[in-house]
Motif scaffolding. Structure first.
Motif, short mmCIF file in Angstrom:
data_model
loop_
_atom_site.label_atom_id
_atom_site.label_comp_id
_atom_site.label_asym_id
_atom_site.label_seq_id
_atom_site.Cartn_x
_atom_site.Cartn_y
_atom_site.Cartn_z
N THR A 101 0.86 -1.18 0.00
CA THR A 101 0.00 0.00 0.00
C THR A 101 0.90 1.23 0.00
O THR A 101 2.05 1.15 0.43
CB THR A 101 -0.92 -0.01 1.25
OG1 THR A 101 -1.59 1.23 1.35
CG2 THR A 101 -0.13 -0.19 2.53
N LEU A 102 0.41 2.36 -0.49
CA LEU A 102 1.13 3.63 -0.43
C LEU A 102 2.58 3.54 -0.89
O LEU A 102 3.47 4.14 -0.29
CB LEU A 102 1.09 4.19 1.01
CG LEU A 102 -0.27 4.39 1.67
CD1 LEU A 102 -0.12 4.68 3.16
CD2 LEU A 102 -1.03 5.53 0.99
N GLY A 103 2.84 2.73 -1.92
CA GLY A 103 4.19 2.65 -2.48
C GLY A 103 5.17 1.77 -1.72
O GLY A 103 6.35 1.72 -2.05
N GLN A 104 4.66 1.07 -0.69
CA GLN A 104 5.56 0.25 0.15
C GLN A 104 5.84 -1.10 -0.51
O GLN A 104 4.91 -1.86 -0.76
CB GLN A 104 4.91 0.00 1.52
CG GLN A 104 4.57 1.28 2.26
CD GLN A 104 3.68 1.04 3.47
OE1 GLN A 104 3.39 -0.09 3.84
NE2 GLN A 104 3.24 2.13 4.09
N LEU A 105 7.12 -1.39 -0.79
CA LEU A 105 7.47 -2.66 -1.43
C LEU A 105 7.94 -3.67 -0.38
O LEU A 105 8.81 -3.37 0.44
CB LEU A 105 8.56 -2.45 -2.48
CG LEU A 105 8.22 -1.48 -3.62
CD1 LEU A 105 9.28 -1.56 -4.71
CD2 LEU A 105 6.84 -1.72 -4.20
N PHE A 106 7.35 -4.86 -0.44
CA PHE A 106 7.66 -5.96 0.48
C PHE A 106 8.09 -7.19 -0.31
O PHE A 106 7.66 -7.38 -1.45
CB PHE A 106 6.41 -6.38 1.28
CG PHE A 106 6.04 -5.45 2.39
CD1 PHE A 106 5.40 -4.25 2.13
CD2 PHE A 106 6.29 -5.79 3.72
CE1 PHE A 106 5.02 -3.39 3.16
CE2 PHE A 106 5.92 -4.95 4.75
CZ PHE A 106 5.29 -3.74 4.48
N CYS A 107 8.89 -8.05 0.32
CA CYS A 107 9.22 -9.35 -0.28
C CYS A 107 7.95 -10.22 -0.28
O CYS A 107 7.19 -10.19 0.68
CB CYS A 107 10.27 -10.08 0.55
SG CYS A 107 11.84 -9.24 0.61
N ASP A 108 7.78 -11.00 -1.35
CA ASP A 108 6.65 -11.95 -1.36
C ASP A 108 6.92 -13.07 -0.35
O ASP A 108 6.02 -13.56 0.31
CB ASP A 108 6.51 -12.63 -2.73
CG ASP A 108 5.94 -11.68 -3.78
OD1 ASP A 108 5.59 -10.55 -3.41
OD2 ASP A 108 5.88 -12.08 -4.96
N ARG A 109 8.21 -13.48 -0.30
CA ARG A 109 8.54 -14.65 0.52
C ARG A 109 8.99 -14.22 1.90
O ARG A 109 8.22 -14.35 2.86
CB ARG A 109 9.64 -15.47 -0.16
CG ARG A 109 9.17 -16.15 -1.44
CD ARG A 109 10.21 -17.07 -2.02
NE ARG A 109 11.48 -16.42 -2.28
CZ ARG A 109 12.15 -16.52 -3.43
NH1 ARG A 109 11.65 -17.24 -4.43
NH2 ARG A 109 13.31 -15.91 -3.58
N SER A 110 10.20 -13.68 2.02
CA SER A 110 10.74 -13.42 3.35
C SER A 110 11.86 -12.39 3.27
O SER A 110 12.55 -12.26 2.25
CB SER A 110 11.28 -14.75 3.90
OG SER A 110 12.30 -14.51 4.83
N ALA A 111 12.06 -11.70 4.40
CA ALA A 111 13.16 -10.73 4.51
C ALA A 111 14.51 -11.41 4.30
O ALA A 111 15.50 -10.74 3.98
CB ALA A 111 13.11 -10.08 5.89
#
Ligand SMILES: Cc1cc2nc3c(=O)[nH]c(=O)nc-3n(C[C@H](O)[C@H](O)[C@H](O)COP(=O)(O)OP(=O)(O)OC[C@H]3O[C@@H](n4cnc5c(N)ncnc54)[C@H](O)[C@@H]3O)c2cc1C
Length: 391
Positions: A101-111
């Protein structure tokens, strides 16, 4: 026992986000680099970040997403290492990711993917990593000399990337601030940022049983405002809106919360046919706030009468709930440490100390603090790259 002496072009203290980025950038340019990390593994904070999925950057990153006593300081580094640069690295390593959300990029799997990527880049760049190193003494002659329990490291450049004070149990120390003081550098007194707030004695019994209830609000303090979710906790308030505003809050200031952004709860009473009763008002308020909170708000703040002016007061109060927290949950719960090494001491281009050539500070230890949403990692990458390219 005589220490084993190691010579490098640069020694980086702290193997977290900023330190690893700096090491790989310098290593790629042929510098002989050592990273000294006191924990038994690298990047522990990366591993727990973003709920284990690491919100590694934000595509809408601008200098306005950072607090610092000098709001211009971060501009140069942020412009020279952008979210697109980090995304290119992530894509090169084929790490799957998504925008939450709001431009926040996260890993699909894990950090673990992000940490693995940084470790691989450091390996490829020939960076030497020393884990479990306890720094016992640091001095400067013609070069920097770092003594650890069994070794001695010598280098013309020393990079301090030991992070802030948040979450000591995973390795945070005051080392970077202490070292800055040792060299006579100015520090902006650190304070916990992105941290839940604790109610004062008066508000605690009024609201704490609402723990778990959340609402969409605008939280404001000291000229900053954030529209996001607010969450009641057993001791106070949290949720993104409150975490964001906490970085701007200092005791004894108060925080304003608009509980009905852009809404006019009492508009119904413009209709002369609408009965001016608590039941009508409750019904309207429940359309905006969760039932339990709406009911509690009315118990505590019901209009003094049903005149237009009393209703206007009620409306006004709903848009400016003023709380004076007794404090925050402190560094143990803070996602970041605000304040730090004064940016006046550093070159905005390279992060090198103006008064101590060869000494660099990068990442969270510097007085640059990002908003919630991937900005703190973007600062770690950008400041790390700035120093790494200057070594
Ligand atoms: C729970 C949590 C979740 C977070 N989630 C996000 C997120 O999703 N997105 C985001 O942008 N930011 C997030 N952050 C903030 C982000 O993790 C930090 O801003 C970032 O890690 C700072 O990078 P750094 O390299 O400066 O410090 P760190 O990553 O903290 O690295 C510092 C390193 O130095 C080491 N060190 C400390 N003292 C010494 C010493 N004396 N000798 C040797 N080594 C030492 C530490 O062990 C550590 O490895 C989160 C923070 C927390 C606490």
């Amino acid at each position: 026992m005589r220490p084993v002496i190691h010579s490098f072009d640069a020694v980086i203290l702290g193997g977290g986000a900023a330190g690893l980025m700096c090491a790989m950038e310098a290593g790629k340019r042929g510098r002989r680099v050592a990273v000294l990390e006191h924990a038994d593994r690298l990047g522990k904070k990366i591993l727990i970040s973003g709920g284990g999925r690491c919100n590694f950057t934000n595509i809408h990153c601008t200098p306005e997403n950072f607090l610092s006593s000098n709001p211009h300081f971060a501009k140069s580094a942020l412009a020279r290492y952008t979210p697109a640069d980090f995304i290119a690295l992530v894509e090169k390593h084929r790490i799957p990711y998504h925008e939450k959300t709001l431009g926040q990029l996260f890993c699909d799997r894990s950090a673990r993917d992000i940490l693995g990527m940084l470790e691989e880049e450091c390996r490829a760049a020939g960076v030497s990593i020393f884990l479990g190193t306890k720094i016992v003494e640091l001095s400067r002659t013609t070069e920097f000399i770092v003594r650890t329990t069994n070794d001695e490291f010598r280098a013309a450049a020393l990079v301090v990337a030991t992070g802030g004070l948040s979450i000591a149990k995973i390795g945070a120390t005051s080392f970077g601030y202490d070292l800055a003081r040792q060299f006579g550098l100015k520090i902006r007194e650190p304070w916990p940022g992105l941290v839940p707030l604790v109610f004062d004695q008066q508000d605690r019994p009024r609201y704490c049983d609402l723990a778990g209830v959340s609402a969409d609000v605008i939280a404001s303090c000291d000229g900053a405002q954030f529209r996001e979710k607010m969450l009641f906790t057993h001791r106070g308030l949290s949720g993104p809106a409150v975490l964001q505003i906490s970085s701007y809050w200092k005791k004894p200031n108060s925080i304003q919360i608009d509980l009905a952004p852009g809404r006019d709860v009492t508009a119904i009473f413009h209709d002369p046919k609408a009965p001016r009763t608590l039941a009508t008002l409750r019904q309207e308020l429940r359309k905006i706030l969760p039932t339990r909170f709406a009911d509690r708000w009315l118990e505590l703040h019901s209009p003094s009468s049903w005149t237009n002016s009393a209703l206007a007061d009620f409306e006004q109060q709903l848009h400016a709930w003023t709380i004076a927290p007794s404090g925050t949950e402190g560094f143990e719960k803070a996602e970041v440490t605000a304040g730090g090494v004064d940016t006046d001491e550093l070159s905005a281009k390279t992060m090198e100390c103006r008064r101590v050539p060869g000494l660099f500070f990068i990442g969270e230890v510097v007085d640059v603090t990002g908003h919630l949403g991937g900005f703190n990692f973007q600062w770690a990458w950008a400041s790390g790259a700035a120093a790494g390219r200057a070594l």
